[in-house]
Design a protein around this motif. Structure first.
Motif, PDB file in Angstrom:
ATOM      1  N   ALA A 166      52.382  35.825  38.074  1.00 41.30           N
ATOM      2  CA  ALA A 166      51.402  36.746  37.503  1.00 41.30           C
ATOM      3  C   ALA A 166      50.374  35.929  36.732  1.00 41.30           C
ATOM      4  CB  ALA A 166      52.078  37.760  36.583  1.00 41.30           C
ATOM      5  N   SER A 167      49.114  36.155  37.030  1.00 47.71           N
ATOM      6  CA  SER A 167      48.053  35.408  36.374  1.00 47.71           C
ATOM      7  C   SER A 167      47.803  35.929  34.962  1.00 47.71           C
ATOM      8  CB  SER A 167      46.765  35.488  37.188  1.00 47.71           C
ATOM      9  OG  SER A 167      46.292  36.835  37.229  1.00 47.71           O
ATOM     10  N   SER A 168      47.338  35.029  34.107  1.00 50.73           N
ATOM     11  CA  SER A 168      46.880  35.409  32.772  1.00 50.73           C
ATOM     12  C   SER A 168      45.377  35.188  32.622  1.00 50.73           C
ATOM     13  CB  SER A 168      47.626  34.607  31.706  1.00 50.73           C
ATOM     14  OG  SER A 168      47.495  33.212  31.932  1.00 50.73           O
ATOM     15  N   LYS A 169      44.829  34.299  33.472  1.00 53.67           N
ATOM     16  CA  LYS A 169      43.397  34.018  33.442  1.00 53.67           C
ATOM     17  C   LYS A 169      42.958  33.494  34.797  1.00 53.67           C
ATOM     18  CE  LYS A 169      39.885  31.191  31.087  1.00 53.67           C
ATOM     19  NZ  LYS A 169      39.655  30.154  30.052  1.00 53.67           N
ATOM     20  N   VAL A 170      41.847  34.024  35.291  1.00 56.68           N
ATOM     21  CA  VAL A 170      41.270  33.561  36.547  1.00 56.68           C
ATOM     22  C   VAL A 170      39.835  33.134  36.286  1.00 56.68           C
ATOM     23  CG1 VAL A 170      40.630  34.153  38.906  1.00 56.68           C
ATOM     24  CG2 VAL A 170      42.728  35.102  37.921  1.00 56.68           C
ATOM     25  N   SER A 171      39.529  31.891  36.628  1.00 52.55           N
ATOM     26  CA  SER A 171      38.169  31.374  36.467  1.00 52.55           C
ATOM     27  C   SER A 171      37.580  31.094  37.837  1.00 52.55           C
ATOM     28  CB  SER A 171      38.189  30.084  35.635  1.00 52.55           C
ATOM     29  OG  SER A 171      38.750  30.307  34.353  1.00 52.55           O
ATOM     30  N   LEU A 172      36.509  31.792  38.190  1.00 50.65           N
ATOM     31  CA  LEU A 172      35.818  31.558  39.456  1.00 50.65           C
ATOM     32  C   LEU A 172      34.843  30.407  39.245  1.00 50.65           C
ATOM     33  CD1 LEU A 172      35.165  35.267  40.499  1.00 50.65           C
ATOM     34  CD2 LEU A 172      36.925  33.720  41.361  1.00 50.65           C
ATOM     35  N   ASN A 173      35.162  29.249  39.791  1.00 51.28           N
ATOM     36  CA  ASN A 173      34.368  28.049  39.560  1.00 51.28           C
ATOM     37  C   ASN A 173      33.131  27.984  40.453  1.00 51.28           C
ATOM     38  OD1 ASN A 173      36.402  27.256  37.743  1.00 51.28           O
ATOM     39  ND2 ASN A 173      37.573  26.343  39.424  1.00 51.28           N
ATOM     40  N   SER A 174      33.233  28.560  41.632  1.00 49.48           N
ATOM     41  CA  SER A 174      32.105  28.603  42.574  1.00 49.48           C
ATOM     42  C   SER A 174      32.357  29.760  43.530  1.00 49.48           C
ATOM     43  CB  SER A 174      31.985  27.277  43.337  1.00 49.48           C
ATOM     44  OG  SER A 174      33.041  27.145  44.274  1.00 49.48           O
ATOM     45  N   ALA A 175      31.533  29.881  44.541  1.00 45.69           N
ATOM     46  CA  ALA A 175      31.716  30.949  45.522  1.00 45.69           C
ATOM     47  C   ALA A 175      33.014  30.789  46.299  1.00 45.69           C
ATOM     48  CB  ALA A 175      30.531  30.993  46.483  1.00 45.69           C
ATOM     49  N   THR A 176      33.534  29.568  46.364  1.00 53.24           N
ATOM     50  CA  THR A 176      34.698  29.297  47.221  1.00 53.24           C
ATOM     51  C   THR A 176      35.882  28.682  46.493  1.00 53.24           C
ATOM     52  OG1 THR A 176      33.824  27.114  47.823  1.00 53.24           O
ATOM     53  CG2 THR A 176      33.238  28.986  49.251  1.00 53.24           C
ATOM     54  N   ARG A 202      33.673  39.109  40.879  1.00 51.77           N
ATOM     55  CA  ARG A 202      32.701  38.013  40.825  1.00 51.77           C
ATOM     56  C   ARG A 202      31.670  38.190  39.716  1.00 51.77           C
ATOM     57  NH1 ARG A 202      33.058  34.395  44.882  1.00 51.77           N
ATOM     58  NH2 ARG A 202      34.046  34.963  46.858  1.00 51.77           N
ATOM     59  N   GLU A 203      31.611  39.372  39.108  1.00 52.74           N
ATOM     60  CA  GLU A 203      30.588  39.624  38.094  1.00 52.74           C
ATOM     61  C   GLU A 203      31.173  39.827  36.701  1.00 52.74           C
ATOM     62  OE1 GLU A 203      28.095  42.813  39.364  1.00 52.74           O
ATOM     63  OE2 GLU A 203      27.668  41.928  41.327  1.00 52.74           O
ATOM     64  N   GLY A 204      32.493  39.743  36.569  1.00 54.53           N
ATOM     65  CA  GLY A 204      33.105  39.949  35.265  1.00 54.53           C
ATOM     66  C   GLY A 204      34.373  39.134  35.114  1.00 54.53           C
ATOM     67  N   VAL A 226      31.473  44.176  49.603  1.00 54.34           N
ATOM     68  CA  VAL A 226      32.241  43.588  48.512  1.00 54.34           C
ATOM     69  C   VAL A 226      31.574  43.980  47.206  1.00 54.34           C
ATOM     70  CG1 VAL A 226      33.017  41.445  47.452  1.00 54.34           C
ATOM     71  CG2 VAL A 226      33.007  41.663  49.929  1.00 54.34           C
ATOM     72  N   ARG A 227      32.259  44.725  46.369  1.00 51.61           N
ATOM     73  CA  ARG A 227      31.704  45.204  45.119  1.00 51.61           C
ATOM     74  C   ARG A 227      32.058  44.254  43.992  1.00 51.61           C
ATOM     75  NH1 ARG A 227      34.642  50.742  46.437  1.00 51.61           N
ATOM     76  NH2 ARG A 227      36.195  49.122  46.762  1.00 51.61           N
ATOM     77  N   ALA A 228      31.654  44.585  42.757  1.00 52.89           N
ATOM     78  CA  ALA A 228      31.871  43.682  41.628  1.00 52.89           C
ATOM     79  C   ALA A 228      33.344  43.364  41.449  1.00 52.89           C
ATOM     80  CB  ALA A 228      31.300  44.308  40.359  1.00 52.89           C
ATOM     81  N   ALA A 229      34.211  44.363  41.517  1.00 54.19           N
ATOM     82  CA  ALA A 229      35.648  44.156  41.344  1.00 54.19           C
ATOM     83  C   ALA A 229      36.388  44.958  42.405  1.00 54.19           C
ATOM     84  CB  ALA A 229      36.083  44.582  39.943  1.00 54.19           C
ATOM     85  N   ASP A 230      37.023  44.266  43.318  1.00 54.81           N
ATOM     86  CA  ASP A 230      37.769  44.917  44.393  1.00 54.81           C
ATOM     87  C   ASP A 230      39.212  44.455  44.370  1.00 54.81           C
ATOM     88  OD1 ASP A 230      35.935  46.601  45.811  1.00 54.81           O
ATOM     89  OD2 ASP A 230      34.932  44.787  46.512  1.00 54.81           O
TER      90      ASP A 230
END
Length: 201
Positions: free
Chosen positions: A108-118, A64-66, A22-26
């Motif tokens: 269609a998303s406009s913003k995605v916020s990764l709050n945690s690993a899951t 996950r990194e950007g 799994v890379r930074a953006a896949d």
């Protein structure tokens, strides 16, 4: 470290390198055979009507990194399945979804916020019944791993939202026979787009 342990570590590393990581953006392609948007709505103040859509396509990027994560999905309205053919005919008519005029719904998303690993929060727009309105998704159980059947990287998650059907111009039988508030749950599986696609179920 004994030889047996060393061998197991070597095999695990070799498998990871051969399968990809799994890379930074896949980017992942939604697997329509394992993805189901489900809905629930009150019926006559007596019970909860459940249904689903059986034809979903689309993709998402997991970064996950950007900040490049995004989600796009298309649902065929005529794939609706409420478990009763007569009711499905009514729901697909111009009283409700009007599938002849509006055969697809899109998100269609406009913003995605990764709050945690899951977990994640997704802000975006849902186009349904000729109307486009903002809808927020609450993403839970986000997981990525080598798929045990296909041996490629895959991700899955459950997404939840609540909308009012009247916001999308679907007002038939309000307020007493069919409720306004619709609870949505979307179970998603997807495979990385650059991964091989072997046969399987």
């Amino acid at each position: 470290m004994d030889r047996c342990h060393q061998k197991l570590v070597f095999l695990a590393a070799a498998f990871a390198l051969s399968s990809g990581t799994v890379r930074a953006a896949d980017e992942y392609q939604i697997d329509g055979s394992h993805t189901y948007p489900l809905f629930a709505i009150n019926h006559a103040g007596l019970s909860t009507l459940h249904g689903r859509f059986d034809n979903t396509s689309g993709s998402f990027v997991l970064d996950r990194e950007g900040n490049k994560s995004r989600v796009e999905a298309v649902i065929r309205v005529d794939s609706l399945n409420s478990g009763h053919a007569g009711r499905d005919k009514i729901l697909l008519s111009d009283k409700f979804f009007d599938a002849a005029r509006f055969p697809e719904m899109r998100y269609a998303s406009s913003k995605v916020s990764l709050n945690s690993a899951t977990t994640a929060s997704v802000e975006g727009e849902l186009s349904l019944h000729g109307v486009t309105r903002p809808v927020k998704l609450d993403v839970q159980h986000l997981a990525c791993a080598i798929h045990p059947l296909f041996r490629v990287w895959a991700c899955g998650f459950d997404a939840y939202a609540t909308i009012k059907r009247s916001d999308f111009g679907m007002t038939a039988y309000l307020p007493n026979l069919v409720g306004d508030e619709v609870t949505i749950e979307i179970a998603v599986e997807a495979r990385r787009v650059d991964a091989p696609k072997p046969g399987g179920r």
